[in-house]
Enzyme design. Structure first.
Site, PDB file in Angstrom:
ATOM      1  N   HIS A 139      -7.803  34.726  89.830  1.00  0.00           N
ATOM      2  CA  HIS A 139      -7.904  36.100  90.322  1.00  0.00           C
ATOM      3  C   HIS A 139      -7.117  37.013  89.389  1.00  0.00           C
ATOM      4  O   HIS A 139      -5.923  36.811  89.170  1.00  0.00           O
ATOM      5  CB  HIS A 139      -7.346  36.180  91.746  1.00  0.00           C
ATOM      6  N   LYS A 160      -3.998  46.260  89.703  1.00  0.00           N
ATOM      7  CA  LYS A 160      -4.550  45.664  88.471  1.00  0.00           C
ATOM      8  C   LYS A 160      -5.808  46.397  88.019  1.00  0.00           C
ATOM      9  O   LYS A 160      -5.944  46.761  86.855  1.00  0.00           O
ATOM     10  CB  LYS A 160      -4.872  44.182  88.700  1.00  0.00           C
ATOM     11  N   ASP A 178     -11.501  40.710  88.878  1.00  0.00           N
ATOM     12  CA  ASP A 178     -11.359  39.926  90.112  1.00  0.00           C
ATOM     13  C   ASP A 178     -11.512  38.431  89.874  1.00  0.00           C
ATOM     14  O   ASP A 178     -10.524  37.709  89.851  1.00  0.00           O
ATOM     15  CB  ASP A 178     -12.335  40.411  91.187  1.00  0.00           C
ATOM     16  N   ARG A 245      16.986  42.019  79.017  1.00  0.00           N
ATOM     17  CA  ARG A 245      16.976  43.455  78.732  1.00  0.00           C
ATOM     18  C   ARG A 245      16.418  43.765  77.344  1.00  0.00           C
ATOM     19  O   ARG A 245      15.672  44.729  77.162  1.00  0.00           O
ATOM     20  CB  ARG A 245      18.410  44.015  78.843  1.00  0.00           C
TER      21      ARG A 245
END
Length: 311
Positions: A139, A160, A178, A245
């Protein structure tokens, strides 16, 4: 067990492959991927039935042409009696008269192509291997961004498809939305849309959109090699995730046994997700080429500290 018929193969490559003999057995089933070079079979050293398409090219033609006709017939019979689903003759196999004469007994489908062996490997063999590849359905959204196949994943409703639509508006390519079919060839991953969903996207509040009709065929693509996975994280997932970071190292994700580069992007208001995705792809391409922004930053910082110490 996966299989492919000779007829389906001929139809797929009807512009460069022609059936010249054995048409009564065109429904023969190919049960093993790849194209088989048949030197050992021609010599009579192997006697097992052949499940893959046998290929005869320049090497085999030269070998046969050095023998008397009667011996050629015996050598060719060594191959045909093993009942390969088909035999394909490359552009370099210049004379197939003896082969066709022997094949009157065996009626193996004989295919002639205008391609050389190397070209067959890149086209026909790749296609056959694709048909036998293990397929996993995932998916997400599959796009090609700056020439890189990107698999976009995340929880349902995280955005998305909306982010993908932004990227499509920037002329990046949609492969599928999808339900994505992912398959492995060697150590490379490829992805495509499910046949039913190809060219369509579901956008919350709008429903189903036909991207091919709305934006044109040039904005979609049949398949792509997946080199990068990007996961969109919710606030809850962000709090439970660990981030570096500086981002000096590429994270890796395992898909179908292949490790690909992986980024995590937290979703929050005020962030332009599509632009961050583009930046992630650019960063990936830079790192693949040997440049690392984080390492350059560290070097500059270190040089600055050394200058201050000298003063």
């Amino acid at each position: 067990m996966k299989h492919l018929t000779v007829k389906a193969l001929v139809l797929q490559f009807n512009d460069c492959i022609q059936l010249i003999d054995g048409k009564n057995n065109i429904d023969n089933v190919i049960t093993i991927p790849g194209l088989k070079r048949s030197v050992f079979e021609l010599l009579g050293l192997f006697c097992k039935p052949i499940g893959s398409v046998a290929i005869l090219g320049k090497r085999e033609f030269i070998f046969l042409n050095q023998k008397p006709v009667e011996q050629q017939k015996k050598i060719i019979a060594n191959l045909l009696k093993l009942k390969p689903p088909a035999v394909i003759l490359t552009k370099s196999f210049l004379d197939c008269g003896v082969l066709l004469a022997v094949n009157q007994t065996y009626q193996v489908p004989i295919l002639k192509t205008n391609l050389f062996s190397t070209e067959l490997s890149f086209t026909v063999e790749t296609y056959i291997n694709e048909q036998f590849a293990t397929v996993q359905k995932l998916h997400g959204v599959l796009l090609e961004i700056f020439g890189v196949g990107v698999f976009l994943e995340g929880k349902s409703g995280i955005g998305k498809s909306e982010s993908a639509l932004d990227l499509i508006n920037k002329n990046h390519l949609l492969i599928g939305d999808d339900a994505i079919e992912i398959y492995r060839l060697g150590n490379r991953l490829f992805g495509r849309a499910q046949a039913l969903a190809k060219g369509f996207m579901e956008i919350r509040g709008l429903g189903i959109i036909n991207i091919e009709r709305a934006y044109g065929l040039q904005i979609t693509k049949e398949q792509t090699e997946i080199q990068l996975a990007i996961s969109l994280l919710s606030l809850e997932e962000k709090n439970n995730a660990s981030f570096e970071r500086l981002g000096s190292d590429l994270k890796l994700k395992n898909l179908l046994g292949v490790k690909i580069s992986y980024y995590q992007i937290p979703i929050s208001s005020g962030r332009k997700t599509s632009e961050i995705i583009e930046s992630a792809v650019i960063d990936f391409k830079l790192k693949k080429s040997g440049y690392n922004s984080a390492n350059e930053f560290i070097l500059k910082q270190r040089a600055m500290l050394e200058e201050q110490t000298d003063e």
